[in-house]
Design an enzyme around this catalytic site. Sequence first.
Site, PDB file in Angstrom:
ATOM      1  N   ARG A 116      71.355  75.774  42.168  1.00  0.00           N
ATOM      2  CA  ARG A 116      71.545  74.550  41.548  1.00  0.00           C
ATOM      3  C   ARG A 116      72.525  73.606  42.359  1.00  0.00           C
ATOM      4  O   ARG A 116      72.237  72.598  42.660  1.00  0.00           O
ATOM      5  CB  ARG A 116      71.947  74.644  40.224  1.00  0.00           C
ATOM      6  CG  ARG A 116      70.957  74.819  39.173  1.00  0.00           C
ATOM      7  CD  ARG A 116      71.297  75.293  37.809  1.00  0.00           C
ATOM      8  NE  ARG A 116      69.865  75.503  36.826  1.00  0.00           N
ATOM      9  CZ  ARG A 116      70.079  75.631  35.596  1.00  0.00           C
ATOM     10  NH1 ARG A 116      71.233  75.575  35.002  1.00  0.00           N
ATOM     11  NH2 ARG A 116      69.061  75.732  34.930  1.00  0.00           N
ATOM     12  N   HIS A 226      76.543  71.389  33.248  1.00  0.00           N
ATOM     13  CA  HIS A 226      77.182  72.507  32.408  1.00  0.00           C
ATOM     14  C   HIS A 226      78.765  72.525  33.015  1.00  0.00           C
ATOM     15  O   HIS A 226      78.848  72.268  34.220  1.00  0.00           O
ATOM     16  CB  HIS A 226      76.527  73.664  32.898  1.00  0.00           C
ATOM     17  CG  HIS A 226      76.854  74.857  31.768  1.00  0.00           C
ATOM     18  ND1 HIS A 226      76.095  75.460  30.592  1.00  0.00           N
ATOM     19  CD2 HIS A 226      77.921  75.629  32.070  1.00  0.00           C
ATOM     20  CE1 HIS A 226      76.972  76.145  30.169  1.00  0.00           C
ATOM     21  NE2 HIS A 226      77.925  76.652  30.913  1.00  0.00           N
ATOM     22  N   GLU A 255      80.183  77.455  25.527  1.00  0.00           N
ATOM     23  CA  GLU A 255      80.707  76.629  26.586  1.00  0.00           C
ATOM     24  C   GLU A 255      81.977  76.040  26.252  1.00  0.00           C
ATOM     25  O   GLU A 255      82.442  75.602  27.436  1.00  0.00           O
ATOM     26  CB  GLU A 255      79.287  75.284  26.725  1.00  0.00           C
ATOM     27  CG  GLU A 255      79.382  74.915  28.324  1.00  0.00           C
ATOM     28  CD  GLU A 255      78.212  73.942  28.623  1.00  0.00           C
ATOM     29  OE1 GLU A 255      77.316  73.875  28.062  1.00  0.00           O
ATOM     30  OE2 GLU A 255      78.483  73.033  29.055  1.00  0.00           O
TER      31      GLU A 255
HETATM   32  C1  LIG Z   1      69.146  69.496  28.700  1.00  0.00           C
HETATM   33  C2  LIG Z   1      69.481  70.837  28.684  1.00  0.00           C
HETATM   34  C3  LIG Z   1      68.766  71.969  29.008  1.00  0.00           C
HETATM   35  C4  LIG Z   1      69.304  73.303  28.803  1.00  0.00           C
HETATM   36  N1  LIG Z   1      68.492  74.269  29.034  1.00  0.00           N
HETATM   37  C5  LIG Z   1      69.155  75.747  29.105  1.00  0.00           C
HETATM   38  C6  LIG Z   1      68.271  76.697  29.270  1.00  0.00           C
HETATM   39  O1  LIG Z   1      66.986  76.718  29.392  1.00  0.00           O
HETATM   40  N2  LIG Z   1      68.818  77.838  28.972  1.00  0.00           N
HETATM   41  C7  LIG Z   1      70.160  78.070  28.867  1.00  0.00           C
HETATM   42  O2  LIG Z   1      70.548  79.144  28.720  1.00  0.00           O
HETATM   43  N3  LIG Z   1      70.984  76.925  28.733  1.00  0.00           N
HETATM   44  C8  LIG Z   1      70.489  75.746  29.057  1.00  0.00           C
HETATM   45  N4  LIG Z   1      71.331  74.587  28.653  1.00  0.00           N
HETATM   46  C9  LIG Z   1      72.750  74.957  28.363  1.00  0.00           C
HETATM   47  C10 LIG Z   1      72.984  75.524  26.939  1.00  0.00           C
HETATM   48  O3  LIG Z   1      71.993  74.534  25.978  1.00  0.00           O
HETATM   49  C11 LIG Z   1      74.422  75.157  26.669  1.00  0.00           C
HETATM   50  O4  LIG Z   1      75.355  75.658  27.563  1.00  0.00           O
HETATM   51  C12 LIG Z   1      74.639  75.647  25.167  1.00  0.00           C
HETATM   52  O5  LIG Z   1      73.841  74.715  24.137  1.00  0.00           O
HETATM   53  C13 LIG Z   1      76.133  75.450  24.724  1.00  0.00           C
HETATM   54  O6  LIG Z   1      76.071  75.920  23.326  1.00  0.00           O
HETATM   55  P1  LIG Z   1      77.349  75.804  22.500  1.00  0.00           P
HETATM   56  O7  LIG Z   1      77.092  76.225  21.189  1.00  0.00           O
HETATM   57  O8  LIG Z   1      78.562  76.485  23.271  1.00  0.00           O
HETATM   58  O9  LIG Z   1      77.860  74.231  22.479  1.00  0.00           O
HETATM   59  P2  LIG Z   1      76.800  73.081  22.157  1.00  0.00           P
HETATM   60  O10 LIG Z   1      75.413  73.285  21.926  1.00  0.00           O
HETATM   61  O11 LIG Z   1      77.143  71.833  23.043  1.00  0.00           O
HETATM   62  O12 LIG Z   1      77.418  72.865  20.777  1.00  0.00           O
HETATM   63  C14 LIG Z   1      78.421  72.312  20.525  1.00  0.00           C
HETATM   64  C15 LIG Z   1      78.602  71.490  19.054  1.00  0.00           C
HETATM   65  O13 LIG Z   1      79.943  71.483  18.674  1.00  0.00           O
HETATM   66  C16 LIG Z   1      79.960  69.934  18.115  1.00  0.00           C
HETATM   67  N5  LIG Z   1      81.262  69.323  18.489  1.00  0.00           N
HETATM   68  C17 LIG Z   1      81.858  69.054  19.675  1.00  0.00           C
HETATM   69  N6  LIG Z   1      83.121  68.588  19.288  1.00  0.00           N
HETATM   70  C18 LIG Z   1      83.259  68.499  18.016  1.00  0.00           C
HETATM   71  C19 LIG Z   1      84.475  68.142  17.256  1.00  0.00           C
HETATM   72  N7  LIG Z   1      85.640  67.664  17.666  1.00  0.00           N
HETATM   73  N8  LIG Z   1      84.382  68.185  15.911  1.00  0.00           N
HETATM   74  C20 LIG Z   1      82.928  68.636  15.394  1.00  0.00           C
HETATM   75  N9  LIG Z   1      82.027  69.225  15.955  1.00  0.00           N
HETATM   76  C21 LIG Z   1      82.039  69.073  17.400  1.00  0.00           C
HETATM   77  C22 LIG Z   1      78.681  69.192  19.013  1.00  0.00           C
HETATM   78  O14 LIG Z   1      78.459  68.099  18.372  1.00  0.00           O
HETATM   79  C23 LIG Z   1      77.986  70.478  18.974  1.00  0.00           C
HETATM   80  O15 LIG Z   1      77.112  70.313  17.809  1.00  0.00           O
HETATM   81  C24 LIG Z   1      70.830  73.440  28.579  1.00  0.00           C
HETATM   82  C25 LIG Z   1      71.872  72.250  28.537  1.00  0.00           C
HETATM   83  C26 LIG Z   1      71.019  71.033  28.555  1.00  0.00           C
HETATM   84  C27 LIG Z   1      72.049  69.876  28.004  1.00  0.00           C
END
Ligand SMILES: Cc1cc2nc3c(=O)[nH]c(=O)nc-3n(C[C@H](O)[C@H](O)[C@H](O)COP(=O)(O)OP(=O)(O)OC[C@H]3O[C@@H](n4cnc5c(N)ncnc54)[C@H](O)[C@@H]3O)c2cc1C
Length: 287
Positions: A116, A226, A255
């Site tokens: 990437r 990311h 993340e």
């Molecule tokens: C378009 C796209 C496609 C992807 N495809 C893949 C894939 O195919 N395979 C893969 O492995 N990964 C993929 N990824 C990466 C993966 O989706 C993310 O790394 C993953 O979703 C991160 O999960 P998380 O739960 O850590 O955070 P997130 O899914 O970002 O969730 C964080 C949550 O915390 C909330 N939040 C943030 N700040 C606050 C606050 N101050 N107060 C309250 N709530 C808050 C946000 O609103 C969100 O709901 C993709 C990412 C994108 C953007």
Amino acid sequence: MVGVSGVTADGAPFTLKANKGVVLATGGFASNVEMGQAYNKHWLPLGENIRSTNVSSSTGDGIAMATEIGANVIDMEWIQLVPAATKMTVGLSASINNTIYVNHEGKRFVREDGRRDDMAGAALAQPGQEYYRFSDMHLYEEIGGLTTYGKQVDEVVDGVNLIKAETLEEMAAAIGCDAQNLIDTINAYNSYVENGEDPEFGRKVFGEKLDKGPYYAVKGEVRVHHTMGGVEINEQAQVLDTQGNVIPGLYAAGEVTGGIHGANRLGGNAIADIIVFGRIAGENVSK
Ligand SMILES: Cc1cc2nc3c(=O)[nH]c(=O)nc-3n(C[C@H](O)[C@H](O)[C@H](O)COP(=O)(O)OP(=O)(O)OC[C@H]3O[C@@H](n4cnc5c(N)ncnc54)[C@H](O)[C@@H]3O)c2cc1C
């Protein structure tokens, strides 16, 4: 009762209280331009022009909150950029089997099955930092005629972000390149498919020859996708402070954490990360 308080990335005060502990799962900072600029060391300046693939809430709030109370951060400089559709709702597929990237000159510029960071770096070096994902009916058939958003491809062709053309000459006119350049590019690529070897860029993954019109081109740019950096955790998903000590009651997963993926997250591994560490953090915080 465990409590943490501080100030979020946009300056809002916060307090988190819980009986047993807190799990931070607020994601990365791919949509926070200021944070990206502050930590970026490996890319050209990441200004507002480099958009994100993420939702607008990926602003690194959890990282800001955790550091307020002494958490260590790790790998913050590693920010992943990817080539992505300029208009994401008309993206056709992440599959590169039947796809090549061409620039505004109608020339390939990178192996499309590469890392990437390599592909993003190459795309940033193209005129206008733009390129097209070029494909033919073989891709259309591979994806069942549907975009990544589940729409009929031909219904969302707009001639700018998603172009459909019956001939290579027509496609060249639409993307503004010399027709002979595009024809030469496709002929050369088709010979690489035939030989199973790409002497120009070293591509290894081949589908069919790009010889079955109509042709499609999706306009692309480079986006922040990311953020590999974040708060440091141990194998129990406990957040560590700058001295390497556990911060009692504070866990993190996903993340918002750093040090899990190294310098360049592989596609698919974020889901493994969030499930594995989310489960560990959840189990531990509820003990
Ligand atoms: C378009 C796209 C496609 C992807 N495809 C893949 C894939 O195919 N395979 C893969 O492995 N990964 C993929 N990824 C990466 C993966 O989706 C993310 O790394 C993953 O979703 C991160 O999960 P998380 O739960 O850590 O955070 P997130 O899914 O970002 O969730 C964080 C949550 O915390 C909330 N939040 C943030 N700040 C606050 C606050 N101050 N107060 C309250 N709530 C808050 C946000 O609103 C969100 O709901 C993709 C990412 C994108 C953007």
